[in-house]
Enzyme design. Structure first.
Site, PDB file in Angstrom:
ATOM      1  N   ARG A 147       1.201 -30.974  -5.678  1.00  0.00           N
ATOM      2  CA  ARG A 147       1.247 -31.746  -6.921  1.00  0.00           C
ATOM      3  C   ARG A 147       0.424 -33.032  -6.853  1.00  0.00           C
ATOM      4  O   ARG A 147       0.800 -34.064  -7.421  1.00  0.00           O
ATOM      5  CB  ARG A 147       2.707 -32.078  -7.290  1.00  0.00           C
TER       6      ARG A 147
ATOM      7  N   SER B  51       0.814  -1.225   0.000  1.00  0.00           N
ATOM      8  CA  SER B  51       0.000   0.000   0.000  1.00  0.00           C
ATOM      9  C   SER B  51       0.843   1.268   0.000  1.00  0.00           C
ATOM     10  O   SER B  51       0.473   2.268   0.598  1.00  0.00           O
ATOM     11  CB  SER B  51      -0.963   0.010   1.196  1.00  0.00           C
TER      12      SER B  51
ATOM     13  N   HIS C 217      -4.192  -3.452  -6.105  1.00  0.00           N
ATOM     14  CA  HIS C 217      -3.540  -2.207  -6.514  1.00  0.00           C
ATOM     15  C   HIS C 217      -4.618  -1.193  -6.851  1.00  0.00           C
ATOM     16  O   HIS C 217      -5.673  -1.545  -7.376  1.00  0.00           O
ATOM     17  CB  HIS C 217      -2.685  -2.419  -7.768  1.00  0.00           C
TER      18      HIS C 217
END
Length: 359
Positions: free
Chosen positions: A146, A23, A52
């Site tokens: 995985r 920020s 953002h």
């Protein structure tokens, strides 16, 4: 033997990193540099646990979690989300359709995908303080484990409305595109001091937050990354994610040369986090934090934001001096808009700008 192919065209590559807790204004800086330097390709490795913000000239706030904010570039041709991305497909489609101009959207086939099961797992609790519970951490862990049946982006997108909108690419295709691109801008997420490796563990995020990790997550080839200019984003009063006292959560300590204060004590309005909308904690500037982040991230230039926050011009100059002991402050921000960012202002010009914005 050099690995650079004969069609290598890259002339410049800007990497934007946050040197504090997030920020600091990375979105603002990305919008400013996008308009100023006109990159052809924007790279990012997003995750839904970070946002953002870019405030446009008319005052409209554009908040992105999935797409970079250098979309102000007049030469923009393509957005590429790298293999280290954690994709919320619904949010990605929403942001893409809201762009002022649709450009090519490329996503690496090995990007992780947030599914409802990941959100449910995090909603059940047991997470680190400050977690956004967006499913990002669980999705990332599922990729690392995985296990058979784990869906990555290349497979998951086939049954989503994004299919046909996005181009799914492998590493070789992405490399070829990047090598042929004249100008690239890559935007980092979160902040250096939230890194799982370098932050105050466990009061941190689930991944590393450094220039090296940005390069890896975006899938930037070494021959592109090695010419990059790293621009570090800072604010005069760094912030941390809010505490959650009702849940017994504390979001972590500050650096030893910094103290926590209150927005009201500084004569400022309370700020809230982009994703969780919780009140932020605010601290005095830490030279230790700045110097450590500059060194670890290879910062070439600094963007100092919220330059109107210090109580006096002298206090602002003290912060500038502390930063410039390690790196040049090239950009100074005084407000939320791209038009509030100034390139290499002199100390005399800073005096006038501080007086104008401090009112």
């Amino acid at each position: 033997m050099l690995s650079i192919p004969p069609y290598y065209r890259v002339k410049n590559c800007n990497l934007i990193v946050d040197c504090q807790y997030g920020s600091t204004g990375k979105g603002l800086l990305a919008g400013y540099l996008g308009a100023l330097e006109a990159p052809q390709v924007l790279c990012m490795a997003p995750s839904p646990n970070a946002g953002h913000t870019l405030v446009e000239e008319d005052g409209t706030a554009r908040v992105h979690k999935m797409l970079p904010l250098g979309i102000t570039s007049p030469s923009l041709e393509r957005i590429y989300l790298g293999p280290g991305s954690v994709i919320d497909m619904d949010r990605l489609l929403e942001e893409y359709l809201a762009l002022p101009r649709q450009v090519e959207l490329w996503v690496h086939q090995n990007a992780a995908v947030v599914l409802q099961e990941h959100r449910d797992e995090e909603a059940a609790g047991g997470l680190a303080p400050g977690s956004t519970r967006s499913g990002a951490g669980s999705a990332f862990i599922a990729k690392i484990r995985r296990r058979p049946g784990t869906l990555l982006f290349g497979e998951a997108v086939r049954d989503h409305p994004l299919h046909g909108v996005v181009r799914v690419v492998d590493t070789r295709t992405a490399q070829d595109m990047l090598f042929r691109t004249r100008s690239i801008q890559a935007e980092g997420c979160q902040g250096y001091s939230l890194s799982v490796h370098h932050g105050a563990y466990p009061y941190c995020t689930a991944r590393d937050v450094t220039t090296a990790q940005l390069i890896a997550d975006c899938g930037l080839p070494y021959d592109v990354a090695r010419i990059a200019r790293v621009v570090g984003s800072m604010r005069t009063y760094p912030i941390r994610v809010a505490n959650r006292p009702e849940a017994g959560e504390w979001s972590g300590p500050c650096y030893p040369d910094s103290v926590e204060c209150q927005f009201a004590d500084l004569g400022l309005e309370q700020e809230y986090t982009t994703v969780t909308k919780l009140p932020r904690r605010i601290f005095t500037f830490s030279a230790i934090q700045a110097h450590e982040a500059i060194a670890q991230n290879g910062v070439d230039e600094v963007f100092l934001n919220f330059a109107q926050y210090p109580p006096s011009l002298g206090a602002l100059e003290d912060i500038l001096d502390a930063i410039e002991a390690r790196a040049e402050v090239t950009y100074v921000g005084f407000g939320p808009k791209v038009t509030d960012v100034y390139h290499t202002p002199t100390r005399a010009e800073l005096e006038g700008l501080y007086a104008r914005y401090r009112r």
